[in-house]
Scaffold this active site. Structure first.
Site, PDB file in Angstrom:
ATOM      1  N   GLY A  87       0.862  -1.186   0.000  1.00 21.70           N
ATOM      2  CA  GLY A  87       0.000   0.000   0.000  1.00 21.70           C
ATOM      3  C   GLY A  87       0.892   1.227   0.000  1.00 21.70           C
ATOM      4  O   GLY A  87       2.105   1.123   0.229  1.00 21.70           O
ATOM      5  N   GLY A 123       7.029   7.323   6.459  1.00 19.72           N
ATOM      6  CA  GLY A 123       6.169   8.029   5.497  1.00 19.72           C
ATOM      7  C   GLY A 123       6.849   9.224   4.846  1.00 19.72           C
ATOM      8  O   GLY A 123       6.216   9.979   4.118  1.00 19.72           O
ATOM      9  N   ASP A 249       4.229  -4.580  -7.672  1.00 21.11           N
ATOM     10  CA  ASP A 249       3.618  -3.345  -7.159  1.00 21.11           C
ATOM     11  C   ASP A 249       4.195  -2.113  -7.856  1.00 21.11           C
ATOM     12  O   ASP A 249       3.681  -1.009  -7.676  1.00 21.11           O
ATOM     13  CB  ASP A 249       3.806  -3.224  -5.639  1.00 21.11           C
ATOM     14  CG  ASP A 249       5.253  -3.414  -5.214  1.00 21.11           C
ATOM     15  OD1 ASP A 249       5.819  -4.467  -5.519  1.00 21.11           O
ATOM     16  OD2 ASP A 249       5.812  -2.499  -4.598  1.00 21.11           O
ATOM     17  N   ASN A 250       5.225  -2.309  -8.650  1.00 19.36           N
ATOM     18  CA  ASN A 250       5.805  -1.183  -9.379  1.00 19.36           C
ATOM     19  C   ASN A 250       5.536  -1.273 -10.883  1.00 19.36           C
ATOM     20  O   ASN A 250       6.212  -0.635 -11.676  1.00 19.36           O
ATOM     21  CB  ASN A 250       7.318  -1.108  -9.119  1.00 19.36           C
ATOM     22  CG  ASN A 250       7.622  -0.683  -7.683  1.00 19.36           C
ATOM     23  OD1 ASN A 250       6.813  -0.013  -7.048  1.00 19.36           O
ATOM     24  ND2 ASN A 250       8.770  -1.079  -7.179  1.00 19.36           N
ATOM     25  N   ASP A 259       8.191   4.901 -10.065  1.00 17.16           N
ATOM     26  CA  ASP A 259       9.014   4.524  -8.914  1.00 17.16           C
ATOM     27  C   ASP A 259      10.479   4.408  -9.296  1.00 17.16           C
ATOM     28  O   ASP A 259      10.999   3.322  -9.565  1.00 17.16           O
ATOM     29  CB  ASP A 259       8.499   3.241  -8.252  1.00 17.16           C
ATOM     30  CG  ASP A 259       7.496   3.588  -7.158  1.00 17.16           C
ATOM     31  OD1 ASP A 259       7.074   4.761  -7.104  1.00 17.16           O
ATOM     32  OD2 ASP A 259       7.146   2.715  -6.353  1.00 17.16           O
TER      33      ASP A 259
END
Ligand code: AMP
Ligand code: MG
Length: 483
Positions: A87, A123, A249-250, A259
């Site tokens: 996520g 983050g 995920d990329n 990314d």
């Protein structure tokens, strides 16, 4: 969906079931300082703003705006072959912007604070990593590679702890959509078949409306993504780009490169080239990128199985047939592109050996990839002399004869100039520019951005931007994920 001021931001993604996102506010920074702003992109997209300060405060400071619809996306993914839930751990979509001619883009802030998906992370992002993404993504765009775009980088005024303290920064980036293969893996493994259907329908409507009325839309989507990803990775191979972390995920469903963590450009031609510090087995090495994308498309097929056909055996058969077609399509597109680099504009399997022989020579003679094609195109750069080697001369004769028999030198030259960049983001130049910028001097990065905005036009006075790094640099160079 509700609209928000200034860009008239939209939130179509929030029509998906709420397990696909977390509503979350980006962190507020009291004194963000914009260090790079992409005014050309602002104009291209006709992003409305009265003055830069308003734009920046809108993007970063939340001044007077409703931010309650900003969201982080949930996804999963195979990282180096292992399935895991992920996520947006440090990225938040502040909304979707529709251009006047109805093109939709996510506006995402990267480095804007923790989300539900941050796991152990803070983050945040360092200035150096965000400048790197801005520089490389813009270079890729000008190299004619489909990519996320960078709108601005701002120092947040905070320090970020990594191996030492760094200046923190936020990047605002745009993509047609951040939906990735991992989003479908998430739907398949963490959701119901209804969730998977909802995601598929949403994605098709948003990115590929032309296939929505096809007999089997899920299978058509699989083929579409296979096609856009083959085109994309073929294009990477053209310019010597190594993505470095081709986890599912990329891999975007829209076919955009994104990314830019451990990515790099190959100098000396060698298919085993890898710079990422964590890619110890060379899974994502330059020459392994076609295998990796095929593997990723197979994971996408896995995720779609229940909606390709209700009967599992039939679904598997249909998906497998799509994966089996990968190789013939890949080879045709790959050689077509490589032949264009040699000025040959026809699909000609009998000429594939010309490409293979050149690559073998480049490998054996340790030639710079970009500069070999620059030498063939413009008879300039570091590799011109090396082409005098006797074995190279034999190949050169063959190539010249091929050109003579297929359209002539003038036509070939034009095509080669369009296919072979003179200027790529050389790893050592990128690092020098980033180091200077993190020390407060932005001259180099600004100059590099200018040179890389016109990569196909060779200019003698910029020759030093074509010089490969010293071997010591090349041997020791390592890139890192995230940071
Ligand atoms: P990447 O390799 O950049 O695609 O990142 C893989 C995953 O790690 C993504 O889910 C990111 O959101 C997450 N991630 C990377 N860096 C951080 C960070 N500093 N804080 C939280 N999550 C992060
Ligand atoms: Mg990622």
């Amino acid at each position: 969906m509700q609209k928000r001021s200034m860009f008239n931001l939209d939130y179509s993604y929030l029509s998906l079931p709420n397990k696909f996102y977390q509503l979350v506010n980006p962190a507020l920074f009291s004194k963000p300082q914009t260090v790079l702003l992409n005014e050309v992109l602002l104009k291209e997209l006709t992003i409305p703003f009265t003055n830069k300060e308003d734009l920046i405060s809108f993007l970063l400071k939340n001044k007077g705006d409703d931010r309650t619809s900003s969201f982080a996306q949930a996804y999963a993914g195979h990282q180096f072959g292992n399935f895991t839930t992920l996520g947006d751990g440090r990225a938040i979509v502040i909304g979707e912007y529709n251009t006047p001619n109805n093109k939709r883009f996510d506006i995402q802030l990267k480095g804007s604070g923790r989300t539900l998906y941050s796991r152990g992370g803070d983050g945040k992002a360092t200035l150096k990593a965000m400048l790197r993404e801005y520089l490389i993504s813009e270079a890729m765009h000008h190299l004619n590679v489909t990519t996320s775009r960078s709108l601005l980088v701002a120092k947040t005024g905070e320090l970020v702890q990594r191996e030492k303290l760094h200046d923190g920064a936020v990047l605002a980036r745009l993509m047609k959509s951040h939906i990735r293969i991992g989003t479908f893996e998430y739907a398949r493994h963490m959701g119901t078949t209804e969730d998977l259907k909802a995601l598929t329908e949403y994605t098709i409507n948003r990115l590929y409306p032309e296939i929505k009325n096809e007999e089997n839309p899920a299978l058509s989507l699989l083929k579409k993504v296979r096609s856009v990803q083959i085109d994309l990775v073929v294009n990477w191979m053209r310019i010597g780009f190594i993505h470095g972390v081709m986890n599912t995920d990329n891999v975007s469903i829209s076919g955009e490169t994104f990314d830019y963590g451990p990515c790099a450009f190959m100098n000396v031609y060698n298919p085993t080239t890898v710079f990422s510090s964590i890619d110890t087995n060379g899974r994502y090495a330059f020459g392994n990128q076609p295998n990796s994308i095929k593997w990723n498309i197979a994971r996408f097929a896995d995720a779609l199985l229940p909606i390709i056909h209700p009967e599992p055996a039939t679904a598997l058969q249909l998906a497998q047939a799509c994966i089996d077609e990968f190789e013939p399509i890949w080879y045709e597109k790959y050689y077509e592109m490589m032949l264009l680099k040699l000025g040959v504009q026809k699909k000609a399997p009998e000429l594939y050996s010309l490409v293979d022989e050149l690559l073998t020579l480049m490998l054996n003679l340790k030639l710079d990839y970009t500069n070999t094609f620059l030498a063939l195109t413009n008879n300039t750069g570091s590799e011109v002399e090396k082409m005098a080697e006797p074995e190279f001369k034999i190949w050169l004769e063959k190539w010249k004869n091929t050109i003579k028999n297929s359209g002539g030198i003038k036509q070939a030259k034009k095509c080669m100039q369009e296919s072979n960049p003179a200027f790529i983001p050389r790893n050592h130049l990128v690092e020098e520019a980033l180091d200077a910028a993190t020390n407060g001097n932005f001259n180099r990065i600004e100059k590099l951005l200018v040179v890389l905005s016109n990569p196909y036009h060779y200019q003698e006075n910029l020759n030093h931007f074509t010089v490969p790094p010293p071997t010591v640099f090349e041997n020791e160079y390592a890139t890192y994920c995230g940071t």
